[in-house]
Design a protein around this motif. Structure first.
Motif, mmCIF file in Angstrom:
data_model
loop_
_atom_site.group_PDB
_atom_site.id
_atom_site.type_symbol
_atom_site.label_atom_id
_atom_site.label_comp_id
_atom_site.label_asym_id
_atom_site.label_seq_id
_atom_site.Cartn_x
_atom_site.Cartn_y
_atom_site.Cartn_z
ATOM 1 N N ARG A 1 20.440 41.386 -26.411
ATOM 2 C CA ARG A 1 20.702 41.821 -27.786
ATOM 3 C C ARG A 1 21.805 42.881 -27.865
ATOM 4 O O ARG A 1 22.117 43.368 -28.943
ATOM 5 N N GLY A 2 22.354 43.252 -26.720
ATOM 6 C CA GLY A 2 23.494 44.159 -26.718
ATOM 7 C C GLY A 2 23.173 45.624 -26.548
ATOM 8 O O GLY A 2 24.063 46.473 -26.675
ATOM 9 N N HIS A 3 21.932 45.963 -26.250
ATOM 10 C CA HIS A 3 21.584 47.361 -26.042
ATOM 11 C C HIS A 3 22.019 47.827 -24.649
ATOM 12 O O HIS A 3 22.148 47.023 -23.715
ATOM 13 N N ARG A 4 22.222 49.122 -24.505
ATOM 14 C CA ARG A 4 22.467 49.717 -23.181
ATOM 15 C C ARG A 4 21.111 49.935 -22.533
ATOM 16 O O ARG A 4 20.325 50.775 -22.970
ATOM 17 N N VAL A 5 20.817 49.173 -21.510
ATOM 18 C CA VAL A 5 19.488 49.179 -20.902
ATOM 19 C C VAL A 5 19.515 49.923 -19.577
ATOM 20 O O VAL A 5 20.337 49.635 -18.694
ATOM 21 N N ILE A 6 18.600 50.878 -19.450
ATOM 22 C CA ILE A 6 18.401 51.612 -18.205
ATOM 23 C C ILE A 6 17.049 51.158 -17.655
ATOM 24 O O ILE A 6 15.986 51.569 -18.131
ATOM 25 N N ALA A 7 17.086 50.265 -16.685
ATOM 26 C CA ALA A 7 15.863 49.719 -16.094
ATOM 27 C C ALA A 7 15.433 50.605 -14.943
ATOM 28 O O ALA A 7 16.241 50.983 -14.098
ATOM 29 N N THR A 8 14.141 50.922 -14.894
ATOM 30 C CA THR A 8 13.638 51.784 -13.828
ATOM 31 C C THR A 8 12.411 51.171 -13.173
ATOM 32 O O THR A 8 11.671 50.405 -13.789
ATOM 33 N N ALA A 9 12.220 51.536 -11.923
ATOM 34 C CA ALA A 9 11.052 51.086 -11.157
ATOM 35 C C ALA A 9 10.928 51.983 -9.945
ATOM 36 O O ALA A 9 11.868 52.692 -9.575
ATOM 37 N N ARG A 10 9.777 51.940 -9.312
ATOM 38 C CA ARG A 10 9.594 52.726 -8.085
ATOM 39 C C ARG A 10 10.538 52.252 -6.991
ATOM 40 O O ARG A 10 10.973 53.046 -6.160
ATOM 41 N N ARG A 11 10.833 50.944 -6.982
ATOM 42 C CA ARG A 11 11.780 50.391 -5.997
ATOM 43 C C ARG A 11 12.956 49.785 -6.759
ATOM 44 O O ARG A 11 12.868 48.659 -7.264
ATOM 45 N N PRO A 12 14.063 50.494 -6.863
ATOM 46 C CA PRO A 12 15.199 49.992 -7.657
ATOM 47 C C PRO A 12 15.789 48.702 -7.127
ATOM 48 O O PRO A 12 16.454 47.982 -7.882
#
Length: 255
Positions: A24-35
């Protein structure tokens, strides 16, 4: 478009939310314990973030830059009757599902408040408003999460912060299969455990939940509580209409 930080984006609902928002065009910052588990996501940033570790949260928020929206999704569940569930497991769920969510909120909220705008979106469950047997510890952590979220809506609304709680029912992820189980075949609760699938009700996909989350983020005036999908709407409506004088269950239990 918004800058959105998502916790627990490595699989299931969190991964689907990251993909939907990116499309949808958003700036997404995905996070997780294991990148490394985020490597194939079409997002702007992939960061390590463990919601149970203050240093990890602080570092991720510093690296993320400006965050317009927090999608608090990281969580886990467990299968056990309350009579015998290890208390360490209950504490683990609260640390991850509830305290961990608040830890990240405390990290992003000061900047949102100073800007006079921001969104906090909590991925909860219908079990934040009703209970299912054998999943009681998870439900309790989600009831606590919803109490916290509603309090935040009251405390921060004056500063331009909008809070929403997305409530799916059963979702077709591998979360249920990977849940830690503490119930033996000879347990007196085993007959109840075997009925859990039917009690959880109709299943929807992670992508359906992700679309609801994305729509909520894009609503100018989002609702506080947002059922995700028709099964959740029906379950929550039935709970609301049920008498408060006795326990509520979604389906008949055959003991």
């Amino acid at each position: 478009m918004s800058s959105v930080l998502i916790t627990g984006a490595s699989k299931g609902i969190g991964r689907a939310i990251a993909i939907e928002l990116a499309h949808r065009g958003h700036r997404v910052i995905a996070t997780a314990r294991r990148p490394d588990t985020l490597a194939d996501l079409p997002v702007d940033m992939r960061l390590r973030l463990d919601v149970t570790d203050q240093d990890s949260v602080d570092q991720a928020i510093r690296e993320a830059g400006e965050v317009d929206v927090l999608v608090s999704n990281a969580g886990a569940t467990v299968r056990a009757p309350l009579e015998t569930v290890p208390l360490a497991e209950v504490e683990r769920l609260y640390q991850l599902n509830t305290v961990g969510a608040l830890r990240v909120v405390q990290g992003v909220l000061p900047a949102m408040r100073e800007r006079g705008s921001g969104r906090l979106v909590f991925v909860s469950s219908i079990q934040g408003r009703l209970v299912l047997p054998i999943i009681g510890p998870y439900g309790a952590s989600k009831w606590a999460l919803e109490a916290m979220a509603e309090t935040l809506a009251i405390e921060t609304g004056h500063f331009g912060i909008k809070v929403s709680i997305v409530q799916p029912g059963a979702v077709s992820t591998n979360g249920a299969e990977q849940a830690r189980s503490f119930i033996e075949e000879e347990s007196p609760y085993a007959p109840l455990y075997r009925q859990l699938g039917a009690l959880r009700g109709e299943v929807i996909t992670s992508e359906e939940v992700a679309a609801v989350v994305a729509d909520t983020i894009e609503q100018p005036e989002p609702a506080l509580r947002v059922p995700a999908g028709a099964p959740a709407e029906r379950a929550l409506k039935a709970r609301k209409e049920a008498p408060e004088t006795e326990p509520f269950v979604l389906a008949t239990i055959d003991w």
